[in-house]
Design a protein around this motif. Structure first.
Motif, PDB file in Angstrom:
ATOM      1  N   LYS A  71       0.678  -1.344   0.012  1.00 51.76           N
ATOM      2  CA  LYS A  71      -0.088  -0.020   0.191  1.00 51.76           C
ATOM      3  C   LYS A  71       0.779   1.134  -0.063  1.00 51.76           C
ATOM      4  O   LYS A  71       0.399   2.344   0.414  1.00 51.76           O
ATOM      5  N   THR A  93       2.256   2.697  -3.104  1.00 55.14           N
ATOM      6  CA  THR A  93       2.263   2.875  -4.465  1.00 55.14           C
ATOM      7  C   THR A  93       2.818   4.436  -4.734  1.00 55.14           C
ATOM      8  O   THR A  93       2.113   5.207  -4.164  1.00 55.14           O
ATOM      9  N   ALA A 128       5.870   0.801  -7.095  1.00 55.50           N
ATOM     10  CA  ALA A 128       4.891   0.352  -8.181  1.00 55.50           C
ATOM     11  C   ALA A 128       3.692  -0.497  -7.677  1.00 55.50           C
ATOM     12  O   ALA A 128       3.956  -1.121  -6.560  1.00 55.50           O
ATOM     13  N   GLY A 129       2.643  -0.345  -8.404  1.00 58.44           N
ATOM     14  CA  GLY A 129       1.296  -1.153  -8.173  1.00 58.44           C
ATOM     15  C   GLY A 129       0.812  -1.541  -9.276  1.00 58.44           C
ATOM     16  O   GLY A 129       0.585  -0.910 -10.303  1.00 58.44           O
ATOM     17  N   THR A 130       0.312  -2.891  -9.179  1.00 62.13           N
ATOM     18  CA  THR A 130      -0.818  -3.244 -10.309  1.00 62.13           C
ATOM     19  C   THR A 130      -1.402  -4.292  -9.714  1.00 62.13           C
ATOM     20  O   THR A 130      -1.459  -4.323  -8.371  1.00 62.13           O
ATOM     21  N   LYS A 174      -4.111  -6.877  -5.429  1.00 57.72           N
ATOM     22  CA  LYS A 174      -3.348  -5.614  -5.590  1.00 57.72           C
ATOM     23  C   LYS A 174      -1.869  -6.221  -5.263  1.00 57.72           C
ATOM     24  O   LYS A 174      -1.408  -6.751  -4.169  1.00 57.72           O
ATOM     25  N   TYR A 202       2.212  -5.061  -5.109  1.00 56.70           N
ATOM     26  CA  TYR A 202       3.185  -3.611  -4.588  1.00 56.70           C
ATOM     27  C   TYR A 202       4.531  -4.546  -4.607  1.00 56.70           C
ATOM     28  O   TYR A 202       5.077  -5.394  -4.275  1.00 56.70           O
TER      29      TYR A 202
END
Length: 299
Positions: free
Chosen positions: A267, A269, A281-283, A289, A291
Protein backbone atom coordinates in the motif's frame (compact mmCIF):
# COMPACT_ATOMS: atom_id res chain seq x y z
CA UNK A 1 -8.60 -11.36 4.57
CA UNK A 2 -6.82 -12.38 7.80
CA UNK A 3 -3.48 -14.05 7.10
CA UNK A 4 -2.13 -17.14 8.83
CA UNK A 5 -0.70 -15.40 11.89
CA UNK A 6 -4.20 -14.10 12.75
CA UNK A 7 -5.73 -17.58 12.55
CA UNK A 8 -3.04 -19.00 14.81
CA UNK A 9 -3.77 -16.23 17.32
CA UNK A 10 -7.45 -17.06 17.05
CA UNK A 11 -6.72 -20.73 17.79
CA UNK A 12 -4.82 -19.67 20.91
CA UNK A 13 -7.79 -17.53 21.93
CA UNK A 14 -10.18 -20.47 21.69
CA UNK A 15 -7.84 -22.81 23.55
CA UNK A 16 -7.43 -20.20 26.28
CA UNK A 17 -11.07 -19.34 26.92
CA UNK A 18 -12.94 -22.49 25.83
CA UNK A 19 -10.48 -25.37 26.15
CA UNK A 20 -11.95 -28.27 28.15
CA UNK A 21 -15.36 -26.58 28.41
CA UNK A 22 -18.70 -28.11 27.46
CA UNK A 23 -20.29 -25.63 25.07
CA UNK A 24 -23.75 -24.64 24.03
CA UNK A 25 -23.65 -24.21 20.27
CA UNK A 26 -26.38 -22.48 18.29
CA UNK A 27 -26.97 -20.65 15.02
CA UNK A 28 -28.99 -17.48 15.71
CA UNK A 29 -29.01 -16.73 11.99
CA UNK A 30 -30.28 -20.25 11.24
CA UNK A 31 -27.91 -21.03 8.35
CA UNK A 32 -25.84 -23.40 10.52
CA UNK A 33 -28.66 -24.92 12.56
CA UNK A 34 -27.94 -28.56 11.61
CA UNK A 35 -24.22 -28.23 12.26
CA UNK A 36 -24.79 -26.47 15.57
CA UNK A 37 -27.09 -29.29 16.68
CA UNK A 38 -24.29 -31.82 16.04
CA UNK A 39 -21.88 -29.88 18.27
CA UNK A 40 -24.23 -28.64 20.98
CA UNK A 41 -23.31 -30.00 24.40
CA UNK A 42 -19.88 -31.29 23.34
CA UNK A 43 -16.54 -30.45 24.93
CA UNK A 44 -14.05 -28.32 23.02
CA UNK A 45 -10.80 -30.26 23.36
CA UNK A 46 -8.45 -28.15 21.27
CA UNK A 47 -8.24 -25.44 18.65
CA UNK A 48 -5.82 -25.77 15.75
CA UNK A 49 -4.86 -23.64 12.76
CA UNK A 50 -3.33 -24.62 9.46
CA UNK A 51 -2.75 -21.66 7.19
CA UNK A 52 -6.06 -19.81 6.97
CA UNK A 53 -8.09 -22.81 8.18
CA UNK A 54 -9.30 -22.95 11.79
CA UNK A 55 -10.34 -26.30 13.30
CA UNK A 56 -12.19 -26.42 16.62
CA UNK A 57 -11.79 -29.98 17.87
CA UNK A 58 -14.73 -31.27 19.89
CA UNK A 59 -15.00 -34.64 21.61
CA UNK A 60 -16.18 -37.66 19.58
CA UNK A 61 -13.72 -36.54 16.86
CA UNK A 62 -15.91 -33.77 15.49
CA UNK A 63 -14.40 -30.57 14.15
CA UNK A 64 -15.85 -27.19 13.35
CA UNK A 65 -13.90 -26.05 10.25
CA UNK A 66 -13.90 -22.31 9.69
CA UNK A 67 -12.39 -20.18 6.94
CA UNK A 68 -13.04 -16.51 7.69
CA UNK A 69 -12.45 -15.31 4.14
CA UNK A 70 -12.85 -11.62 3.40
CA UNK A 71 -15.74 -10.87 5.76
CA UNK A 72 -15.65 -13.40 8.58
CA UNK A 73 -14.97 -12.26 12.12
CA UNK A 74 -15.46 -13.31 15.74
CA UNK A 75 -16.57 -11.31 18.77
CA UNK A 76 -15.81 -12.59 22.26
CA UNK A 77 -17.19 -11.61 25.65
CA UNK A 78 -17.65 -12.92 29.15
CA UNK A 79 -16.96 -12.47 32.85
CA UNK A 80 -13.72 -11.40 34.51
CA UNK A 81 -12.22 -14.91 34.16
CA UNK A 82 -12.86 -14.99 30.42
CA UNK A 83 -9.52 -13.58 29.30
CA UNK A 84 -7.74 -14.77 26.18
CA UNK A 85 -5.26 -13.53 23.61
CA UNK A 86 -7.96 -11.35 21.98
CA UNK A 87 -10.17 -12.13 19.05
CA UNK A 88 -9.24 -11.97 15.40
CA UNK A 89 -11.44 -10.98 12.51
CA UNK A 90 -11.47 -9.41 9.10
CA UNK A 91 -9.56 -6.14 8.59
CA UNK A 92 -12.81 -4.15 8.59
CA UNK A 93 -12.87 -4.81 12.37
CA UNK A 94 -9.23 -3.77 12.68
CA UNK A 95 -8.33 -7.31 13.61
CA UNK A 96 -9.43 -7.66 17.20
CA UNK A 97 -12.54 -7.13 19.23
CA UNK A 98 -13.63 -8.19 22.67
CA UNK A 99 -17.00 -7.11 23.99
CA UNK A 100 -17.31 -6.18 27.63
CA UNK A 101 -19.54 -8.58 29.49
CA UNK A 102 -19.59 -6.99 32.92
CA UNK A 103 -21.17 -3.56 33.47
CA UNK A 104 -20.63 -3.69 37.21
CA UNK A 105 -23.74 -5.73 37.90
CA UNK A 106 -22.05 -9.05 37.16
CA UNK A 107 -21.98 -11.28 34.11
CA UNK A 108 -25.42 -12.64 33.26
CA UNK A 109 -24.74 -14.43 30.00
CA UNK A 110 -24.27 -13.41 26.37
CA UNK A 111 -26.16 -10.45 24.95
CA UNK A 112 -28.89 -10.75 22.36
CA UNK A 113 -27.31 -11.63 19.00
CA UNK A 114 -26.66 -8.65 16.76
CA UNK A 115 -26.62 -9.04 13.01
CA UNK A 116 -26.26 -12.31 11.13
CA UNK A 117 -24.55 -14.52 13.72
CA UNK A 118 -23.74 -17.78 11.95
CA UNK A 119 -22.50 -19.60 15.07
CA UNK A 120 -22.66 -18.78 18.77
CA UNK A 121 -20.57 -20.76 21.26
CA UNK A 122 -21.30 -20.32 24.97
CA UNK A 123 -19.56 -21.64 28.09
CA UNK A 124 -20.17 -20.93 31.78
CA UNK A 125 -17.92 -17.89 31.61
CA UNK A 126 -18.25 -16.41 28.14
CA UNK A 127 -19.30 -16.56 24.52
CA UNK A 128 -18.09 -16.16 20.95
CA UNK A 129 -20.11 -15.06 17.92
CA UNK A 130 -19.06 -15.78 14.33
CA UNK A 131 -20.33 -13.68 11.44
CA UNK A 132 -19.72 -13.82 7.69
CA UNK A 133 -17.31 -16.75 7.22
CA UNK A 134 -16.52 -18.14 3.80
CA UNK A 135 -16.63 -21.70 5.17
CA UNK A 136 -18.26 -23.08 8.30
CA UNK A 137 -18.96 -26.80 8.54
CA UNK A 138 -18.74 -29.80 10.85
CA UNK A 139 -16.22 -32.37 9.64
CA UNK A 140 -14.83 -35.67 10.88
CA UNK A 141 -11.16 -36.45 11.38
CA UNK A 142 -11.02 -38.16 7.99
CA UNK A 143 -12.59 -35.13 6.32
CA UNK A 144 -10.19 -32.80 8.12
CA UNK A 145 -7.26 -34.83 6.81
CA UNK A 146 -8.57 -34.44 3.26
CA UNK A 147 -8.61 -30.67 3.70
CA UNK A 148 -5.06 -30.68 5.10
CA UNK A 149 -3.81 -32.90 2.29
CA UNK A 150 -4.70 -30.19 -0.22
CA UNK A 151 -2.74 -27.51 1.61
CA UNK A 152 0.92 -26.63 1.47
CA UNK A 153 3.13 -26.51 4.57
CA UNK A 154 2.30 -24.00 7.30
CA UNK A 155 5.22 -21.78 8.38
CA UNK A 156 3.68 -21.59 11.87
CA UNK A 157 3.20 -25.32 12.41
CA UNK A 158 4.47 -26.66 15.74
CA UNK A 159 7.24 -29.20 16.10
CA UNK A 160 10.84 -28.17 15.51
CA UNK A 161 11.71 -31.70 14.38
CA UNK A 162 9.46 -31.22 11.34
CA UNK A 163 10.70 -27.77 10.34
CA UNK A 164 13.25 -29.04 7.84
CA UNK A 165 10.64 -31.25 6.20
CA UNK A 166 8.19 -28.36 5.87
CA UNK A 167 10.88 -26.16 4.31
CA UNK A 168 11.81 -28.90 1.85
CA UNK A 169 8.16 -29.45 0.91
CA UNK A 170 7.68 -25.73 0.24
CA UNK A 171 10.81 -25.68 -1.90
CA UNK A 172 9.61 -28.70 -3.87
CA UNK A 173 6.15 -27.26 -4.49
CA UNK A 174 7.43 -23.81 -5.43
CA UNK A 175 10.09 -25.06 -7.84
CA UNK A 176 7.72 -27.48 -9.55
CA UNK A 177 5.53 -24.66 -10.87
CA UNK A 178 5.86 -22.51 -13.98
CA UNK A 179 3.74 -19.70 -12.53
CA UNK A 180 5.11 -16.38 -11.20
CA UNK A 181 6.32 -16.55 -7.62
CA UNK A 182 4.00 -13.63 -6.82
CA UNK A 183 1.07 -15.97 -7.48
CA UNK A 184 2.63 -19.05 -5.93
CA UNK A 185 3.24 -17.47 -2.52
CA UNK A 186 -0.51 -16.90 -2.22
CA UNK A 187 -1.44 -20.33 -3.56
CA UNK A 188 -2.54 -22.19 -0.42
CA UNK A 189 -1.54 -25.49 -2.05
CA UNK A 190 2.05 -24.23 -2.18
CA UNK A 191 2.26 -22.33 1.10
CA UNK A 192 -0.52 -22.19 3.70
CA UNK A 193 -1.29 -18.92 5.42
CA UNK A 194 0.41 -16.25 3.33
CA UNK A 195 -1.78 -13.46 2.01
CA UNK A 196 -1.27 -10.20 0.17
CA UNK A 197 0.75 -8.36 2.81
CA UNK A 198 3.29 -11.11 3.48
CA UNK A 199 3.51 -11.87 -0.25
CA UNK A 200 4.54 -8.32 -1.14
CA UNK A 201 6.81 -7.79 1.83
CA UNK A 202 8.75 -11.06 1.70
CA UNK A 203 9.44 -10.70 -2.02
CA UNK A 204 10.78 -7.19 -1.41
CA UNK A 205 12.94 -8.31 1.49
CA UNK A 206 14.42 -11.09 -0.67
CA UNK A 207 14.84 -8.66 -3.63
CA UNK A 208 12.88 -11.03 -5.86
CA UNK A 209 10.70 -10.00 -8.79
CA UNK A 210 7.05 -11.06 -8.39
CA UNK A 211 7.16 -12.22 -12.04
CA UNK A 212 10.04 -14.62 -11.47
CA UNK A 213 8.84 -18.16 -12.32
CA UNK A 214 8.77 -20.66 -9.51
CA UNK A 215 10.82 -23.21 -11.44
CA UNK A 216 13.60 -20.64 -11.88
CA UNK A 217 14.01 -20.11 -8.12
CA UNK A 218 17.04 -21.93 -6.77
CA UNK A 219 16.85 -24.22 -3.75
CA UNK A 220 18.85 -21.81 -1.61
CA UNK A 221 16.64 -18.89 -2.66
CA UNK A 222 13.49 -20.88 -1.88
CA UNK A 223 14.93 -21.74 1.52
CA UNK A 224 15.58 -18.06 2.22
CA UNK A 225 12.00 -17.21 1.22
CA UNK A 226 10.70 -19.86 3.59
CA UNK A 227 12.92 -18.73 6.48
CA UNK A 228 11.81 -15.12 6.10
CA UNK A 229 8.13 -16.08 5.99
CA UNK A 230 8.59 -18.18 9.15
CA UNK A 231 10.30 -15.31 10.94
CA UNK A 232 7.81 -12.62 9.92
CA UNK A 233 4.71 -14.70 10.61
CA UNK A 234 5.96 -15.71 14.05
CA UNK A 235 6.53 -12.03 14.74
CA UNK A 236 2.95 -11.44 13.62
CA UNK A 237 1.62 -14.00 16.10
CA UNK A 238 3.51 -12.34 18.96
CA UNK A 239 2.69 -8.76 18.00
CA UNK A 240 -0.84 -9.19 16.69
CA UNK A 241 0.01 -7.20 13.56
CA UNK A 242 2.26 -7.41 10.52
CA UNK A 243 5.50 -5.45 10.83
CA UNK A 244 8.11 -6.25 8.18
CA UNK A 245 10.45 -3.25 8.22
CA UNK A 246 13.79 -3.32 10.02
CA UNK A 247 14.49 -0.46 12.49
CA UNK A 248 17.19 1.04 10.27
CA UNK A 249 14.67 1.44 7.43
CA UNK A 250 12.13 3.45 9.44
CA UNK A 251 11.92 7.22 9.74
CA UNK A 252 10.20 6.78 13.09
CA UNK A 253 12.05 4.17 15.16
CA UNK A 254 9.83 4.48 18.21
CA UNK A 255 7.65 1.82 19.80
CA UNK A 256 5.01 0.91 18.94
CA UNK A 257 5.88 1.01 15.25
CA UNK A 258 3.49 3.42 13.48
CA UNK A 259 1.30 1.97 10.73
CA UNK A 260 3.04 4.24 8.23
CA UNK A 261 6.40 2.64 9.05
CA UNK A 262 5.34 -1.03 9.25
CA UNK A 263 5.79 -2.06 5.60
CA UNK A 264 8.27 -1.68 2.78
CA UNK A 265 5.98 -1.72 -0.25
CA UNK A 266 2.47 -2.83 0.75
CA UNK A 267 0.00 0.00 0.00
CA UNK A 268 2.90 2.38 -0.70
CA UNK A 269 2.32 2.90 -4.44
CA UNK A 270 4.11 6.05 -5.63
CA UNK A 271 6.03 6.56 -2.39
CA UNK A 272 9.83 6.28 -2.40
CA UNK A 273 11.33 2.86 -1.70
CA UNK A 274 12.72 2.84 1.82
CA UNK A 275 16.02 1.46 0.55
CA UNK A 276 16.66 2.98 -2.90
CA UNK A 277 14.20 5.85 -3.31
CA UNK A 278 12.55 4.51 -6.49
CA UNK A 279 8.76 5.05 -6.46
CA UNK A 280 6.96 1.88 -5.35
CA UNK A 281 4.90 0.39 -8.19
CA UNK A 282 1.44 -1.13 -8.04
CA UNK A 283 -0.63 -3.32 -10.31
CA UNK A 284 -2.84 -6.43 -10.08
CA UNK A 285 -1.76 -10.04 -10.03
CA UNK A 286 -4.23 -12.85 -9.56
CA UNK A 287 -7.06 -10.36 -8.95
CA UNK A 288 -5.21 -8.91 -5.94
CA UNK A 289 -3.22 -5.70 -5.59
CA UNK A 290 0.52 -6.20 -6.01
CA UNK A 291 3.21 -3.83 -4.74
CA UNK A 292 6.92 -3.94 -5.53
CA UNK A 293 10.03 -1.82 -6.09
CA UNK A 294 11.04 -1.85 -9.80
CA UNK A 295 14.67 -1.25 -8.84
CA UNK A 296 15.22 -3.49 -5.80
CA UNK A 297 13.14 -6.26 -7.38
CA UNK A 298 14.26 -5.99 -10.98
CA UNK A 299 14.00 -9.14 -13.13
Amino acid sequence: MPEGHSIHRLARQFSSVFGGERLTVSSPQGRFAAGAARLDGHVLEAAEAHGKQLFLHFDHDLYLRIHLGLYGAFDFGGDETFIGSSSIGAPRRLGEQEVAGDDGAGYSGPPEPKGAVRVRLVSKHGWADLRGPTACEVVTEAERQKVLARLGPDPLADGADGAAGRAAEFTRRLRSKGSPVGLLLMNQEVLAGVGNVYRAEVLFRRRMSPWRLGRSVGEAEAGELWDDVVRLMNDGVRQGRIITTEPQDRDDTGEPVPVSEAHYVYKRTGLPCRRCGTPVAGTEMGARKLYWCPSCQAD
